[in-house]
Design a protein around this motif. Structure first.
Motif, PDB file in Angstrom:
ATOM      1  N   VAL A  25       2.603   6.247  -5.981  1.00 51.34           N
ATOM      2  CA  VAL A  25       2.426   5.343  -7.123  1.00 51.34           C
ATOM      3  C   VAL A  25       0.937   5.145  -7.409  1.00 51.34           C
ATOM      4  O   VAL A  25       0.526   5.049  -8.576  1.00 51.34           O
ATOM      5  N   THR A  26       0.115   5.112  -6.359  1.00 53.49           N
ATOM      6  CA  THR A  26      -1.330   4.995  -6.561  1.00 53.49           C
ATOM      7  C   THR A  26      -1.872   6.218  -7.288  1.00 53.49           C
ATOM      8  O   THR A  26      -2.724   6.104  -8.181  1.00 53.49           O
ATOM      9  N   LEU A  27      -1.378   7.397  -6.913  1.00 52.41           N
ATOM     10  CA  LEU A  27      -1.800   8.622  -7.611  1.00 52.41           C
ATOM     11  C   LEU A  27      -1.383   8.591  -9.072  1.00 52.41           C
ATOM     12  O   LEU A  27      -2.181   8.947  -9.967  1.00 52.41           O
ATOM     13  N   ALA A 154      -9.766  -1.717   0.726  1.00 52.48           N
ATOM     14  CA  ALA A 154      -9.307  -3.071   0.416  1.00 52.48           C
ATOM     15  C   ALA A 154     -10.378  -3.923  -0.241  1.00 52.48           C
ATOM     16  O   ALA A 154     -10.062  -4.868  -0.977  1.00 52.48           O
ATOM     17  N   ASN A 155     -11.645  -3.602   0.009  1.00 52.26           N
ATOM     18  CA  ASN A 155     -12.718  -4.484  -0.455  1.00 52.26           C
ATOM     19  C   ASN A 155     -13.593  -3.883  -1.555  1.00 52.26           C
ATOM     20  O   ASN A 155     -14.154  -4.626  -2.357  1.00 52.26           O
ATOM     21  N   ALA A 156     -13.728  -2.573  -1.588  1.00 54.20           N
ATOM     22  CA  ALA A 156     -14.559  -1.963  -2.632  1.00 54.20           C
ATOM     23  C   ALA A 156     -13.825  -2.006  -3.968  1.00 54.20           C
ATOM     24  O   ALA A 156     -12.662  -1.597  -4.064  1.00 54.20           O
ATOM     25  N   GLY A 185      -8.779   6.449  -5.311  1.00 53.88           N
ATOM     26  CA  GLY A 185      -9.114   7.517  -4.369  1.00 53.88           C
ATOM     27  C   GLY A 185      -9.303   7.005  -2.958  1.00 53.88           C
ATOM     28  O   GLY A 185      -8.868   7.637  -1.977  1.00 53.88           O
ATOM     29  N   LEU A 186      -9.931   5.850  -2.826  1.00 55.66           N
ATOM     30  CA  LEU A 186     -10.119   5.251  -1.498  1.00 55.66           C
ATOM     31  C   LEU A 186      -8.780   4.854  -0.882  1.00 55.66           C
ATOM     32  O   LEU A 186      -8.565   5.030   0.337  1.00 55.66           O
TER      33      LEU A 186
END
Length: 225
Positions: A25-27, A154-156, A185-186
């Motif tokens: 799903v992120t992709l 999680a933070n960038a 991507g991260l």
């Protein structure tokens, strides 16, 4: 009856499936974000709301972002459940080496400062439990790379979506979309390393558990009458 310690392989497979679903799903969200980014580089389409390409891309984008958040929470929950199951095995192999109580499997993800080190402490302890007594060592370059990827993902650019909603112009919106794509991507990198860590931990503890035999209950003999 004596029996070997069982490693929860089914839990590991389900955890990997949850992480893979989040990654897919992120992709998909990243691809839609790229499409939306490209549309903003062109003159805005004037026309009806229906069949407007920008509106269609924005609809897909919002839906996928919602699904991504839900699947991320599900993957974290399943990862914690899997860690708890692996803790059962580690308690047999090296009980004194487990430094945190099970409650930290929940609190470790939500308490601000604990988020930085407590989850990795659990994984480090499990990793060490999979080694024989003379060679037990917490930590490994793979675990360090995995945890750094999780923290960075999680933070960038965690506020990129808020910046997109508050964007006052096309340039600001495109900047926020670029940040979102980097963040995707991260997340994909962290998901891939998470699957590798799950597989490695299962194999290590499984090898160690094959040499451990559960104790046999010995009952005192009853004298013959």
């Amino acid at each position: 009856m004596a029996g070997s310690v069982r490693v929860p392989r089914a839990q590991a497979r389900f955890t990997c499936c949850a992480i893979a679903a989040f990654a897919l799903v992120t992709l998909a969200a990243g691809l839609v974000t790229w499409h939306k980014y490209q549309l903003l580089a062109e003159p805005l389409t004037r026309g009806p709301y229906v069949d407007n390409p920008f509106v269609e891309a924005d609809t897909y984008f919002r839906n996928l972002m919602g699904w991504r958040t839900a699947l991320l929470l599900m993957a974290l929950l399943q990862f914690s459940v899997w860690l708890a199951s692996m803790r059962d095995v580690a308690d047999v192999l090296w009980r004194q080496g487990q430094r945190r109580r099970r409650a930290w499997l929940v609190f470790g993800w939500v308490i601000p400062v604990a988020q930085l080190f407590v989850p990795k402490m659990f994984v480090n302890d499990l990793w060490a439990a999979g080694r024989p007594e003379p060679g037990r060592r917490r930590g490994h370059p793979l675990l360090t790379a995995w945890w750094l990827s999780v923290l960075v993902a999680a933070n960038a650019y965690s506020d990129a979506y808020d910046h997109l909603r508050k964007a006052a112009g096309v340039s600001q919106a495109r900047l926020a979309l670029r940040q979102l794509m980097i963040g995707d991507g991260l997340y994909l990198c962290a998901a891939a390393l998470s699957v590798v860590v799950v597989g490695q931990l299962v194999r290590r503890l499984e090898r160690a558990a094959q040499t451990v035999i559960a104790p046999v209950e010995v009952r005192p003999a009853i004298p013959a009458s």
